[in-house]
Design an enzyme around this catalytic site. Structure first.
Site, PDB file in Angstrom:
ATOM      1  N   ASP A 543       0.828  -1.200   0.000  1.00 35.07           N
ATOM      2  CA  ASP A 543       0.000   0.000   0.000  1.00 35.07           C
ATOM      3  C   ASP A 543       0.866   1.254   0.000  1.00 35.07           C
ATOM      4  O   ASP A 543       2.051   1.220   0.344  1.00 35.07           O
ATOM      5  CB  ASP A 543      -0.902  -0.020   1.237  1.00 35.07           C
ATOM      6  CG  ASP A 543      -2.211   0.702   1.021  1.00 35.07           C
ATOM      7  OD1 ASP A 543      -2.295   1.533   0.102  1.00 35.07           O
ATOM      8  OD2 ASP A 543      -3.152   0.445   1.787  1.00 35.07           O
ATOM      9  N   GLU A 546       3.142   5.483  -3.571  1.00 38.10           N
ATOM     10  CA  GLU A 546       3.380   6.661  -4.428  1.00 38.10           C
ATOM     11  C   GLU A 546       4.760   7.312  -4.216  1.00 38.10           C
ATOM     12  O   GLU A 546       5.302   7.814  -5.219  1.00 38.10           O
ATOM     13  CB  GLU A 546       2.283   7.697  -4.198  1.00 38.10           C
ATOM     14  CG  GLU A 546       0.914   7.276  -4.661  1.00 38.10           C
ATOM     15  CD  GLU A 546       0.282   6.234  -3.735  1.00 38.10           C
ATOM     16  OE1 GLU A 546      -0.451   5.374  -4.224  1.00 38.10           O
ATOM     17  OE2 GLU A 546       0.554   6.273  -2.520  1.00 38.10           O
ATOM     18  N   ASP A 621      -8.106   4.764  -3.090  1.00 39.67           N
ATOM     19  CA  ASP A 621      -9.167   4.966  -2.107  1.00 39.67           C
ATOM     20  C   ASP A 621     -10.270   5.856  -2.684  1.00 39.67           C
ATOM     21  O   ASP A 621     -10.494   6.987  -2.238  1.00 39.67           O
ATOM     22  CB  ASP A 621      -8.581   5.584  -0.840  1.00 39.67           C
ATOM     23  CG  ASP A 621      -7.572   4.664  -0.172  1.00 39.67           C
ATOM     24  OD1 ASP A 621      -7.776   3.446  -0.225  1.00 39.67           O
ATOM     25  OD2 ASP A 621      -6.588   5.166   0.396  1.00 39.67           O
TER      26      ASP A 621
END
Length: 936
Positions: A543, A546, A621
């Protein structure tokens, strides 16, 4: 990585006087020195791809993170004194000696790319004391070609011709700088920094005399003039008017200092925009919470997004110079974020062109892939950046996740509920925060909530299921793992120096590791290997890749904090690249530690080449709204055309408005319908996965008191599993044939211009046309059926001609689905998981109306035997003229293969006999591997 061009000084000092222009052959290519002294190097690859590098000294160009192939083509060089030419197997690249203009032709002499040399720039920029270059190229001014790919962008953009796309990693945006054209080429832009495709300039704040009115309930707290709408980041909060500060604080706490409930906070901006240029004006609204934007009283946007994850909504207005438009923004902030950006129209020739502009690089560097078909473009991209390995078969079953399972008992209880209900499931997921509260990065379990994690894994696997674990690149500096990484210089220090705290408990100092050196990746992987791998987990959820330091930092702050201390590279120069080395390090570790097990990685972000890391991506998300559901479709389709075959999304949307999360009875029907529609789309996505915040999404829970909804969800569970032979074969094609699972219609029907802009319908594999429903209360939807074939409605069994738009029935419980004439779709018995033995039984659905073929693929499903040739194919062919189905000689073998099996056949003639996949077989044969022909 090198830090600067080797000959940066020569570029900066380049004389305005003309220099000698010349061209010469070099290994696999040619080198041109222009009249201005720039070098243009063109290298050829055996498949016809060209690599083009432009710089003061092309030898100073950095090694690529994305591309792993080396130039290996044998090309013919020639020059006539004005142009230098390089002819390869894929076509011809020509460079004009005077200015370096590049023109590329295909193998049949067709024009692919024509550079506008006046737009090419290599501009020095300084980043943290280092010399870098902002770069730009532009091709095909005034083009009408269709343009696709570029990763995942959730603004309902399909065909990028005329659009602007900013490639910058974000929770919900995946930057992959690969563009695919209907003109017959792919273009891979090899740059790791923020890149703009379309308009080369960043949008600016829309500057007006805004009237800004700050309300608390119906009471006006303060009114003032503002030049911009700009509360985009945390750093912008101090601009909030002092007179409204108390209102902000009250809105945050929900009560005032006297303990009384407070009214809702609201800001309204009104302003008159008078354009100086006529044409299409582009806007970007960055926002969270509720916002409505109107132009001359007409609603343009009405959106909601969770406050910790604001992002852009694009819109455009057709305006006339000198004619004002009244703009109004009505925002309910709830401590959220907002900004409004604008760009004037570009000249038409520039608006419709192919333009790449990057903030930092060491050269202009890109690859041109000749591609007569879009499948050829995907194949060429993967030859450059890496093949997509086979995923395990269980990955294509159903995934259940939740934000989050708090205990070991919850994980096991959910799986047991599915098994008790007879609803198929293969995978369950343990999301974040299984560790002690202050132990992020320890890769350990809180023993109070997870007393026996290894036992939990064993019990999941004993129920014929698999389990995935969430592992972040984030660390609390107090953990032993963080300290080991920090000791080697592999932990980013700037987030710690900034004093940033996360959202857990009282808030903890945190940072991420730096994956840009092999040593850092080795330590990170060893920490996972020693702590989590022995517990037996099957899949790895990576997760925030980025990396997401903090959702509300500015881009400049994010870039500053991700400067690589170990590699010595400024963060702005590698802004988009983080997910690639991070995923590769874990994939390589898994392959070494478990050499006969297929790795499976799910990562929130990706970059060029991410497919080679056994990685699937998901859309982040996203919010649970109908607009967001619609935007998933084009996002997934363009990610597929950027070369990434395995993609998924949070069924139902991750974050919910309070009207849903609090289960308001007035809004419960809409929430259930939204989830049902999203679930139908998920069943025909490469990976079928439910995840999100409360309410719980588990099928036996979410539909417990809605029998029709439960029937619908269960139907799609079972249909997905019935289609596993088809889906797994299509998935195998991504490895063996560089195929694509989720296919924009333009891939297969490029000649039908009507499909170029369709953003809500697609092919799932070669045969199934999927038309998700994305509007509340819709009970039918318009579906365009591409020309060149006929289509059979999967619900009714009726045949419809292609080249028309039909109004398809869409009751809440079913989504429109069509099957292409000539399709051969193998199905199997409905199972509870892919681990169950089918006995090899198959049903072959043949959709008449055209010749067709399908090569059924099978292997062991989890091991690496496929790399050793351990797999089998059963060729299937339908001949329309003779009405004969041929089941060919089985090719290949693998351990556990069913040597003998029962095969049933259903012919679908388009006569309206009801649901096609509910029809029983009308013919049956026993297949032992020898050829069989069945005449009908």
């Amino acid at each position: 990585m090198k830090r600067a061009l080797a000959a940066a000084a020569s570029l900066l000092a380049m004389s305005t006087a003309a220099m000698a222009q010349e061209a010469e052959p070099i290994a696999h290519g040619m080198l041109v020195t222009t009249a201005a002294g720039e070098e243009v190097r063109v290298l050829s690859f055996a498949d016809g791809t060209f690599r083009v590098t432009v710089a003061g000294d092309v030898e100073g160009a950095a090694d690529s993170l994305m591309v792993i192939a080396e130039a290996d083509g044998a090309a013919q060089f020639s020059t006539d004194g004005a142009w230098a030419s390089l002819v390869s197997t894929g076509g011809t690249a020509m460079v004009q000696l005077s200015d370096g203009r590049l023109v590329v032709y295909g193998r049949e002499g067709e024009l692919l790319l024509d550079e506008y040399a006046q737009a090419r720039t290599i501009t020095p920029v300084e980043l943290e004391g280092q010399q870098w270059f902002a770069t730009r190229v532009q091709f095909n001014r005034g083009t009408d070609e269709g343009l696709y790919g570029l990763g995942q962008h959730q603004n309902r953009q399909m065909n990028y011709n005329g659009e602007d796309v900013e490639l910058a990693q974000h929770n919900m945006a995946i930057a992959i700088p690969y563009l695919v054209s209907t003109r017959g080429y792919g273009l891979l832009w090899d740059n790791n920094s923020i890149t703009r495709v379309g308009d080369p300039e960043p949008y600016g704040r829309l500057t007006l005399d805004w009237q800004a009115d700050y309300y608390l309930g119906d009471a006006l707290a303060v009114s003032r003039q503002e030049q911009t709408v700009d509360y985009q980041y945390l750093r912008d909060r101090p601009r909030w008017p002092a007179e409204a500060t108390a209102a902000v604080e009250a809105a945050t706490t929900g009560q005032n200092t006297a303990g009384n409930a407070v009214q809702e906070q609201r800001v309204v901006w009104t302003g008159r925009f008078t354009p100086e240029v006529s044409g299409t004006h582009k806007f970007r609204l960055y926002s969270s919470s509720y916002v409505i934007l109107t132009a001359d009283g007409e609603e343009v946007l009405s959106r909601w997004r969770q406050n910790w994850n604001p992002w852009y909504h694009n819109f455009e207005l057709e305006l006339t110079a000198g004619e004002p438009v009244e703009l109004r923004l009505d925002w309910v902030p709830n401590q959220g974020y907002i900004a409004l950006e604008h760009a004037d129209p570009l000249p038409e020739a520039d608006r419709h062109s192919v333009s790449f502009a990057s903030e930092a690089g060491q050269a202009i560097d890109y690859y041109v892939v000749p591609a007569p078909t879009m499948d050829d473009a995907i194949a060429g991209y993967r030859r450059l950046t890496g093949n997509a390995p086979m995923m395990p078969e269980w990955a294509f079953g159903f995934w259940q996740s939740r934000q989050r399972y708090q205990t070991q008992d919850e994980v096991l209880g959910v799986l047991s509920d599915y098994r008790a209900a007879g609803i198929p499931i293969d995978n369950i997921v343990q999301d974040w925060f299984y560790w002690p509260e202050d132990g992020w990065g320890c890769h350990c379990f809180d023993p109070a909530r997870f007393p026996d994690p290894a036992g939990m894994v064993r019990e999941v696997q004993a129920q014929d299921a698999r389990i995935m674990i969430s592992v972040w690149p984030k660390f609390y500096p107090t953990t032993r793992h963080a300290q080991e990484l920090a000791a080697g210089g592999y932990l980013y220090q700037r987030p710690l120096e900034a004093g940033q705290l996360d959202w857990v408990g009282p808030g903890y100092a945190n940072t991420f590791y730096d994956p840009y050196t092999p040593e850092a990746r080795a330590i990170y992987w060893r920490q996972m290997r020693d702590t989590l791998l022995p517990l037996g987990f099957d899949a790895w959820w990576m997760d925030a890749t980025e990396p997401d330091w903090h959702s509300n930092l500015s881009v400049e702050e994010r870039a500053y904090q991700m400067t690589s201390p170990a590699a010595g590279v400024p963060g702005a120069a590698i802004f988009n690249a983080y997910p690639l080395p991070h995923a590769e390090g874990v994939a390589e570790g898994l392959r070494a530690a478990q050499p006969d097990t297929r790795p499976f990685i799910l990562t929130r972000s990706g970059f060029g080449g991410i497919q080679r890391a056994s990685a699937a991506l998901w859309s982040g998300d996203v919010a649970a709204r109908w607009d967001d559901l619609r935007e998933q479709i084009s996002a997934g389709l363009n990610l597929s055309l950027a070369g990434v075959p395995h993609w998924t999304h949070d069924i139902g949307g991750f974050a919910l408005e309070s009207r849903y999360s609090q289960e308001d009875p007035a809004h419960l029907p809409e929430w259930r319908e939204l989830y049902t529609r999203w679930f139908q789309f998920g069943a025909f996505s490469p990976l079928f996965r439910s995840h999100g915040e409360y309410p719980y999404r588990e099928t036996p829970i979410i539909a417990a008191d809605d029998p029709a909804m439960l029937e619908s969800l269960t139907y799609y569970h079972r249909l997905r599993y019935a289609l596993v032979p088809y889906i797994y074969t299509v998935a195998a094609g991504t490895h063996y044939d560089d195929g694509t699972i989720m296919r924009p219609l333009v891939m297969d029907f490029e000649a039908d211009r009507a499909v170029w802009d369709i953003d809500d319908t697609y092919l799932f594999g070669p045969s199934l046309l999927v038309a998700p429903v994305t509007a509340f209360s819709a009970r039918e939807r318009l579906v365009y059926l591409p020309a060149g074939t006929s289509w059979i409605d999967a619900a009714s069994g009726l045949r419809l001609a292609g080249g028309q738009t039909t109004s398809a029935s869409a009751p809440r419980e079913r989504m429109p689905l069509f099957v292409r004439a000539g399709a051969i779709v193998p199905t199997g018995p409905v199972l509870q998981s892919t681990a169950q033995d089918t006995g090899g039984d198959l049903t072959i659905h043949v959709f008449t109306g055209a010749d067709g073929s399908f090569s059924l693929y099978e292997d062991e499903g989890t091991d690496m035997g496929y790399t050793r040739g351990e797999h089998a194919r059963i060729p299937l062919r339908w001949d329309e003229a003779s009405r004969t189905l041929s089941i060919g000689v089985r090719e290949g073998h693998f351990p556990g293969m069913h040597a003998r099996r029962s095969i049933g056949v259903v012919l679908h003639e388009g006569e309206g006999t009801g649901g096609v996949f509910d029809q029983p077989a009308t013919r049956s044969v026993t297949y032992t591997g020898d050829a069989i022909e069945l005449a009908f």
